[in-house]
Design an enzyme around this catalytic site. Structure first.
Site, PDB file in Angstrom:
ATOM      1  N   GLY A 180       0.751  -1.251   0.000  1.00 10.69           N
ATOM      2  CA  GLY A 180       0.000   0.000   0.000  1.00 10.69           C
ATOM      3  C   GLY A 180       0.777   1.294   0.000  1.00 10.69           C
ATOM      4  N   CYS A 188     -14.691   5.240 -27.925  1.00  9.08           N
ATOM      5  CA  CYS A 188     -15.878   6.098 -28.031  1.00  9.08           C
ATOM      6  C   CYS A 188     -16.480   6.387 -26.661  1.00  9.08           C
ATOM      7  CB  CYS A 188     -16.903   5.429 -28.938  1.00  9.08           C
ATOM      8  SG  CYS A 188     -16.166   4.933 -30.492  1.00  9.08           S
TER       9      CYS A 188
HETATM   10  N1  LLP Z   1      -1.513  -7.014  -0.963  1.00 11.44           N
HETATM   11  C1  LLP Z   1      -2.820  -7.116  -1.266  1.00 11.44           C
HETATM   12  C2  LLP Z   1      -3.634  -8.124  -0.581  1.00 11.44           C
HETATM   13  C3  LLP Z   1      -3.395  -6.265  -2.212  1.00 11.44           C
HETATM   14  O1  LLP Z   1      -4.691  -6.369  -2.501  1.00 11.44           O
HETATM   15  C4  LLP Z   1      -2.585  -5.310  -2.857  1.00 11.44           C
HETATM   16  C5  LLP Z   1      -3.143  -4.403  -3.865  1.00 11.44           C
HETATM   17  C6  LLP Z   1      -1.217  -5.241  -2.517  1.00 11.44           C
HETATM   18  C7  LLP Z   1      -0.716  -6.115  -1.558  1.00 11.44           C
HETATM   19  C8  LLP Z   1      -0.267  -4.268  -3.149  1.00 11.44           C
HETATM   20  O2  LLP Z   1      -0.608  -2.941  -2.893  1.00 11.44           O
HETATM   21  P1  LLP Z   1       0.328  -1.739  -3.410  1.00 11.44           P
HETATM   22  O3  LLP Z   1       1.635  -1.806  -2.661  1.00 11.44           O
HETATM   23  O4  LLP Z   1       0.537  -1.926  -4.853  1.00 11.44           O
HETATM   24  O5  LLP Z   1      -0.442  -0.534  -3.109  1.00 11.44           O
HETATM   25  N2  LLP Z   1      -5.400  -0.627  -9.280  1.00 11.44           N
HETATM   26  C9  LLP Z   1      -5.117   0.298  -8.209  1.00 11.44           C
HETATM   27  C10 LLP Z   1      -4.411  -0.350  -7.034  1.00 11.44           C
HETATM   28  C11 LLP Z   1      -5.183  -1.534  -6.474  1.00 11.44           C
HETATM   29  C12 LLP Z   1      -4.432  -2.266  -5.390  1.00 11.44           C
HETATM   30  C13 LLP Z   1      -5.020  -3.615  -5.158  1.00 11.44           C
HETATM   31  N3  LLP Z   1      -4.387  -4.371  -4.148  1.00 11.44           N
HETATM   32  C14 LLP Z   1      -4.328   1.473  -8.773  1.00 11.44           C
HETATM   33  O6  LLP Z   1      -4.056   1.525  -9.963  1.00 11.44           O
HETATM   34  O7  LLP Z   1      -3.996   2.394  -8.035  1.00 11.44           O
END
Ligand code: LLP
Length: 429
Positions: free
Chosen positions: A259, A363
């Site tokens: 996150g 579109c």
């Molecule tokens: N662990 C779990 C259980 C997760 O669901 C996620 C991301 C991560 C780790 C990694 O999180 P990160 O370090 O990348 O923030 N599509 C969205 C982000 C969705 C994140 C989903 N889960 C975007 O483009 O900002």
């Protein structure tokens, strides 16, 4: 060339105007944008556009920051951020684990050489096929999100006569200051269980001989700038830890998910892995647990650049549009989250700056890459680079409008590894 023009070109050459450079493996050499030692116009000519280019040098830097900050911590790369096999293989070579959330991601992690004991399987909707494959592979942890899932997992493990390790995902009920779609720690969200429900499920596993539930997991959300919420979540986890202890359940692992944010704009200040570690370590030490983290974006976002070619220029009333061959089907973050990504020219011309919307061929009004961007005037056929698209770029693309898959290429110095779109496989589960 006007004096003004020279100045603007030099500012691009230094890469200072948009603060690009080292972190991304990008630089201007004689007025042309390079990824490491490879000129982008060359790649675009050979491989076509839209094209995602990834820099190994950039990955090296982000991994180094994690390794330095997180000794004795299992770092599991969140494969959903970017499942490109060359990237996952590189992380495997660096000793990282993986967090996967589908059969496809599990297969990519295994194929890339991630040690199975370092694989975590999360997600609210794991298919039976995927669970069986993960049990067979002896992965590190199943992250369980509901009592029904626990029962199914137990049943499958029993049938296969293999004991599995489980983390239960808790929902600490904490608001996270990010886009609402990226905040996953509130009770109303589909993720995890309330503390009472998680407590009861931990107790229930005592009667499940094929389940070893010795880990607590949470994932608070994504693009988190303020790391103090990890403090809040860990105090919730800590009190659960002691309650479970009093019931004879010893928690040995705390997995805090991923996150942490990256800076997409020049004004944002990016939290560092070290700052994150400083929040997490005191808790892990006090409880005497092994820590797991699951970064995605912060490992890969800067390493990726999306290259797109200008199809048309259009003036409509006061508005200018640059119509390119990438759109929300190639890169959905601007459309879905209102995300702002910097766009720079691959070969900046020496002329006046214009303000324009950069839009795709679909579109829909949501089909844009950037709005009101200031750029040196571009021409039909020019290439533009959308920065920080290494995370949730290709992995969220679609074939909407029957546009082809974008191409991906992994750069290391002067060599490059082309990933043909047909190599992307999404197995049915
Ligand atoms: N662990 C779990 C259980 C997760 O669901 C996620 C991301 C991560 C780790 C990694 O999180 P990160 O370090 O990348 O923030 N599509 C969205 C982000 C969705 C994140 C989903 N889960 C975007 O483009 O900002």
């Amino acid at each position: 060339m006007t004096a003004n023009g020279i100045m603007k070109l030099q500012r691009f050459e230094n890469g200072t105007i948009y603060g690009i450079g080292e972190k991304r493996g990008l630089s201007y050499k004689e007025g042309i944008l390079y990824v490491e030692g490879v000129a982008i116009p060359h790649l675009a000519r050979v491989l076509g556009t839209p094209l995602y280019v990834y820099s190994q040098e950039s990955l090296e830097k982000s991994i180094k920051a994690y390794k330095e900050a997180f000794e004795n911590t299992l770092v599991c790369y969140a494969v959903k951020a970017n499942a490109n096999i060359a990237i996952v293989r590189y992380f495997a070579q660096q000793g990282l684990g993986a967090e996967v959330s589908s059969l496809g991601e599990l297969q990519v992690a295994i194929e890339a050489g991630i040690s199975p004991e370092k694989i975590l399987f999360s997600g609210v909707g794991k298919s039976e096929t995927a669970i069986k494959k993960a049990i067979k592979a002896s992965i590190g942890y199943f992250i369980v999100e509901s009592s029904m899932e626990m029962e199914i997992l137990h049943e499958l493990a029993r049938r296969m006569d293999k004991k599995v390790f489980v983390a239960i995902r808790i929902c600490p009920d904490i608001p996270v200051d990010t886009h609402p779609y990226l905040a996953t720690a509130l009770l109303e969200s589909k993720f995890g269980l309330s503390i009472e429900e998680a407590f009861a499920l931990f107790l229930a596993t005592k009667k499940m001989p094929y389940i070893a539930a010795n880990a607590i997991h949470f994932h608070l959300g994504s693009q988190i700038m303020d790391l103090s919420i990890f403090d809040k979540a860990l105090s919730v986890a800590e009190s659960l830890f002691y309650r479970l202890k009093s019931q004879g359940i010893n928690i040995e692992v705390i997995d805090v998910g991923g996150g942490i944010a990256i800076a997409y704009s020049a004004v944002d200040k990016e939290p560092s892995p070290r700052q994150w570690a400083e929040v997490l370590f005191p808790y892990a030490e006090r409880m005497g647990v092994q820590l797991i983290i699951e970064p995605g974006r912060s490992l890969v976002a800067h390493a990726g650049t999306l290259i797109t070619r200008v199809h048309y220029l259009k003036q409509k009333g006061m508005k200018r549009f640059i119509i390119v061959d990438a759109g929300m089907h190639t890169f959905i973050r601007p459309a879905l989250y209102g995300a702002v990504h910097r766009v720079i020219p691959v070969i900046p011309h020496e002329n006046a700056f214009i303000k324009a919307d950069i839009v795709g061929p679909l579109c829909e009004e949501s089909d844009f890459l950037a709005k009101e961007v200031l750029l040196p005037e571009v021409q039909r056929g020019d290439l533009l680079a959308v920065l920080d698209t290494g995370a949730y770029g290709f992995s969220m693309h679609s074939c909407y409008g029957l546009h082809p898959h974008p191409t991906e290429v992994f750069i290391n110095g002067e060599s490059y590894q082309y990933i043909h779109p047909s190599a992307v496989h999404f197995p049915h589960s």
